[in-house]
Design an enzyme around this catalytic site. Structure first.
Site, PDB file in Angstrom:
ATOM      1  CE  LYS A 142      51.775  43.013  31.798  1.00 59.00           C
ATOM      2  NZ  LYS A 142      50.804  44.120  31.932  1.00 59.00           N
ATOM      3  CD  GLU A 146      48.957  35.559  47.139  1.00 56.92           C
ATOM      4  OE1 GLU A 146      47.849  35.631  47.710  1.00 56.92           O
ATOM      5  OE2 GLU A 146      49.729  34.599  47.285  1.00 56.92           O
ATOM      6  CB  CYS A 164      42.530  41.969  46.907  1.00 60.70           C
ATOM      7  SG  CYS A 164      43.919  42.403  47.947  1.00 60.70           S
ATOM      8  CD  GLU A 174      37.880  41.060  43.306  1.00 60.44           C
ATOM      9  OE1 GLU A 174      38.305  40.710  42.190  1.00 60.44           O
ATOM     10  OE2 GLU A 174      38.625  41.261  44.288  1.00 60.44           O
TER      11      GLU A 174
HETATM   12  P1  NAD Z   1      44.209  41.824  36.214  1.00 62.47           P
HETATM   13  O1  NAD Z   1      44.143  40.363  36.441  1.00 62.47           O
HETATM   14  O2  NAD Z   1      43.344  42.412  35.179  1.00 62.47           O
HETATM   15  O3  NAD Z   1      45.719  42.235  35.806  1.00 62.47           O
HETATM   16  C1  NAD Z   1      46.818  41.938  36.638  1.00 62.47           C
HETATM   17  C2  NAD Z   1      48.060  41.872  35.782  1.00 62.47           C
HETATM   18  O4  NAD Z   1      47.957  40.752  34.888  1.00 62.47           O
HETATM   19  C3  NAD Z   1      48.292  43.083  34.897  1.00 62.47           C
HETATM   20  O5  NAD Z   1      49.660  43.381  34.844  1.00 62.47           O
HETATM   21  C4  NAD Z   1      47.799  42.605  33.537  1.00 62.47           C
HETATM   22  O6  NAD Z   1      48.379  43.287  32.455  1.00 62.47           O
HETATM   23  C5  NAD Z   1      48.247  41.173  33.566  1.00 62.47           C
HETATM   24  N1  NAD Z   1      47.534  40.273  32.638  1.00 62.47           N
HETATM   25  C6  NAD Z   1      46.278  40.437  32.129  1.00 62.47           C
HETATM   26  N2  NAD Z   1      45.987  39.414  31.299  1.00 62.47           N
HETATM   27  C7  NAD Z   1      47.058  38.585  31.314  1.00 62.47           C
HETATM   28  C8  NAD Z   1      47.356  37.350  30.666  1.00 62.47           C
HETATM   29  N3  NAD Z   1      46.473  36.751  29.860  1.00 62.47           N
HETATM   30  N4  NAD Z   1      48.552  36.776  30.925  1.00 62.47           N
HETATM   31  C9  NAD Z   1      49.439  37.352  31.746  1.00 62.47           C
HETATM   32  N5  NAD Z   1      49.222  38.528  32.375  1.00 62.47           N
HETATM   33  C10 NAD Z   1      48.050  39.127  32.156  1.00 62.47           C
HETATM   34  O7  NAD Z   1      43.991  42.495  37.634  1.00 62.47           O
HETATM   35  P2  NAD Z   1      43.935  44.050  37.983  1.00 62.47           P
HETATM   36  O8  NAD Z   1      42.663  44.613  37.460  1.00 62.47           O
HETATM   37  O9  NAD Z   1      45.212  44.725  37.614  1.00 62.47           O
HETATM   38  O10 NAD Z   1      43.885  44.009  39.581  1.00 62.47           O
HETATM   39  C11 NAD Z   1      42.713  43.839  40.306  1.00 62.47           C
HETATM   40  C12 NAD Z   1      42.580  42.424  40.779  1.00 62.47           C
HETATM   41  O11 NAD Z   1      43.721  42.077  41.573  1.00 62.47           O
HETATM   42  C13 NAD Z   1      41.384  42.219  41.698  1.00 62.47           C
HETATM   43  O12 NAD Z   1      40.781  41.000  41.389  1.00 62.47           O
HETATM   44  C14 NAD Z   1      42.012  42.168  43.091  1.00 62.47           C
HETATM   45  O13 NAD Z   1      41.250  41.487  44.043  1.00 62.47           O
HETATM   46  C15 NAD Z   1      43.306  41.498  42.796  1.00 62.47           C
HETATM   47  N6  NAD Z   1      44.305  41.777  43.829  1.00 62.47           N
HETATM   48  C16 NAD Z   1      44.655  40.768  44.676  1.00 62.47           C
HETATM   49  C17 NAD Z   1      45.565  41.007  45.698  1.00 62.47           C
HETATM   50  C18 NAD Z   1      45.973  39.930  46.654  1.00 62.47           C
HETATM   51  O14 NAD Z   1      46.966  40.109  47.364  1.00 62.47           O
HETATM   52  N7  NAD Z   1      45.270  38.823  46.723  1.00 62.47           N
HETATM   53  C19 NAD Z   1      46.108  42.276  45.834  1.00 62.47           C
HETATM   54  C20 NAD Z   1      45.737  43.282  44.930  1.00 62.47           C
HETATM   55  C21 NAD Z   1      44.837  43.010  43.928  1.00 62.47           C
END
Ligand code: NAD
Length: 516
Positions: A206, A287, A321, A417
């Site tokens: 997803k 993550e 991140c 963040e």
């Molecule tokens: P997000 O949490 O908004 O979305 C991530 C994924 O989760 C998407 O596919 C989204 O559709 C899905 N999602 C959203 N709500 C959900 C729910 N209720 N249940 C299940 N899935 C759901 O994050 P984003 O905006 O796509 O990415 C940015 C974030 O990711 C930042 O906080 C960044 O720091 C983090 N990030 C972390 C790492 C790491 O390795 N630690 C790497 C890249 C990004």
């Protein structure tokens, strides 16, 4: 099966005219393919829906990158059943064959590196070098995980026992969900998906709404090289609908998630619930975000520190991140260092990242723009604005690289963040105070320390509590297979992508003893 030792994919030099021309040509080819329709892929079967998720170019919000079908819980259910049907054959496929498929996929990405890079320029607004680096990272991850899978299959380190033939081996878990973010739509999606697959699991992917097209191209490549269609389903869709249905599904064995802290925590809680008919405790990898500090003391090379603070804070518009979104500077060099950072920041060229000279593109979408602009308001109350501070020109979601100085260590812009081009600068009394301040957020992903003093460096190595610690270098740019990546505390479960133990998340150990 003999494969050469792992080595990182070299970075491309866009200073070379031929690389520039090739990338430009790829941008044109990819532009001609923008706007296509992508169905769900359930067991390889395309399934379209009346609803759509549309992914737009953040630099030109009217340019459609891809239109995607939208999964609902019934699609999740079908994909899970399909996955379990494929699991017996895929899990028993020799690991050598599975590893070979990853190596083949890595080769395809190598061949199509410019095209995939170009797609990310359009879909998420990556400047050229960032987009290219990400394609290389996807290659590295598959090359690394293929070798790790072979190594784990050969590993049995237990003691022998008289009168018994004993074996300790790793077997796959089953069918799991991979939920990926938009900011590394190729590399992180590749990493979680192929690590699960090479370990013998079936995956339902997803992807993030705003980067669904990159994920669709990746799945096409994985199917093309021979990953069985039943072993990998693609469910584009909304997080709160398809993502949640996937996490809640009683027949899902694991969830690998990369994304925000808020969503990660929600997934953690939901996945812990045991539903009727569920025969296991779901395994969950999360993550999440970071608020990474770059600490600089008075012995540091200030030019280097200024350069790396700027790169860590503003690379890919601060939407990593690992971004160094806090600079913690000891008082005695504070007034010397800051003008250098401001000067470098003012030199960054903003604009549409199809232009090779652009160093800072748009933020991902209107919601991100609004959220970051809100933080810029907060920043005005919490610090002194040194540069930037608002929207930049252009129809896209452009925000100026912004620096607030004199920020208190507990301020919102120093602890939350923001995920945009915003740097908070905090003054520290001395290096020990700087390291203390660096540890003051709930996160613990990356951190940098700039110093020329070996004793202080040793002190920082002991005390800076982050998953990825960098000394005298920027906090971004982890190399897979070199710098295993993952954070402490609210940055996640520290599974360390690209590391020596990552595949263990996707495997369970089985001990077999046969009386002789
Ligand atoms: P997000 O949490 O908004 O979305 C991530 C994924 O989760 C998407 O596919 C989204 O559709 C899905 N999602 C959203 N709500 C959900 C729910 N209720 N249940 C299940 N899935 C759901 O994050 P984003 O905006 O796509 O990415 C940015 C974030 O990711 C930042 O906080 C960044 O720091 C983090 N990030 C972390 C790492 C790491 O390795 N630690 C790497 C890249 C990004």
């Amino acid at each position: 099966m003999i494969i050469p030792p792992f080595s990182s994919e070299p970075a491309l030099d866009f200073g070379q005219a031929s690389n520039r021309t090739d990338f430009q040509a790829a941008l044109r080819r990819v532009e001609a393919r923008l706007g296509a329709r992508y169905p769900l892929l359930i067991g390889g079967e395309p399934v379209d829906t009346s609803e759509s998720i549309e992914s737009y170019n953040p630099a030109h919000p009217h340019q459609l990158v891809g239109s995607h079908a939208v999964a609902d819980p019934s699609h999740v259910d079908r994909a899970v059943q399909t996955g379990w049907e494929a699991f017996p054959a895929w899990s028993r496929t020799p690991v050598e064959e599975r590893a070979l498929l990853l190596l083949r996929a890595a080769e395809v990405i190598r061949q199509r590196r410019h095209e995939l890079g170009a797609l990310m320029v359009y879909e998420v607004g990556k400047p050229w070098d960032e987009a290219d680096g990400e394609a290389a990272e996807a290659v590295d991850l598959m090359e690394w995980y293929a070798r790790q899978a072979l190594g784990l299959a050969a590993r049995d380190q237990m003691s022998p026992w008289p009168g018994e033939a004993t074996q300790f081996r790793y077997i796959p878990l089953g069918v799991g969900g991979v939920i990926s973010p938009w900011n590394f739509p190729l590399a992180l999606t590749t990493g979680m998906t192929t690590a699960a697959l090479v370990s013998g699991n079936c995956v339902i992917l997803k992807p993030a709404e705003t980067a669904s097209t990159t994920a669709a191209w990746l799945v096409e490549i994985l199917h093309q090289v021979g990953i069985p269609r039943g072993a990998l389903s693609l469910l584009s869709g909304r997080g709160e609908v398809a993502g949640e249905a996937l996490v809640d599904h009683p027949q899902i064995r694991f969830v690998a998630f990369t994304g925000s802290k808020e969503v990660g925590i929600r997934i953690y809680e939901r996945a812990a619930k045991v539903h009727p008919g569920q025969r296991w405790l779901k395994r969950v990898q999360l993550e999440m975000g970071g608020k990474n500090a770059v600490v600089v003391d008075e012995t540091a090379d200030l030019d280097l520190a200024a350069l790396d603070i700027t790169r860590s804070a503003f690379g890919f518009q601060g939407q990593k991140c690992s971004a160094g979104s806090r600079a913690v500077v000891v008082s005695s060099v504070y007034d010397d260092l800051l003008p250098r950072v401001v000067e470098l920041t003012k030199r960054i060229r903003m604009g549409d990242p199809v232009d090779p000279d652009v160093g800072l593109g748009p933020v991902i979408d209107g919601d991100a723009e609004e959220k970051i602009l809100d933080y810029l308001q907060v920043g005005r109350d919490e610090g002194e604005l040194l540069t930037g501070g608002g929207r930049a020109e252009g129809e896209g979601h452009f925000i100026e690289p912004t620096i607030f100085a004199g920020v208190a260590e507990g301020a919102r812009i120093a602890t939350e963040e923001i995920f945009g081009p915003v740097l908070a600068v905090v003054r520290a009394r001395d290096f020990e105070d700087g390291i203390r301040i660096a540890n003051q957020t709930e996160y613990g992903l990356t951190g940098s320390y700039f110093s020329r003093d070996p004793e202080r460096i040793a002190y920082a190595k002991e005390r800076l509590h982050v998953g990825n610690l960098y000394i005298n270098r920027r906090s971004t740019g982890a190399q897979m297979g070199v710098h295993p990546f993952g954070g402490f505390n609210m940055s996640g479960t520290d599974t360390k992508a690209g590391g020596p133990d990552y595949l263990l998340f996707f495997l369970q150990g089985q001990s077999v003893a046969e009386k002789l």
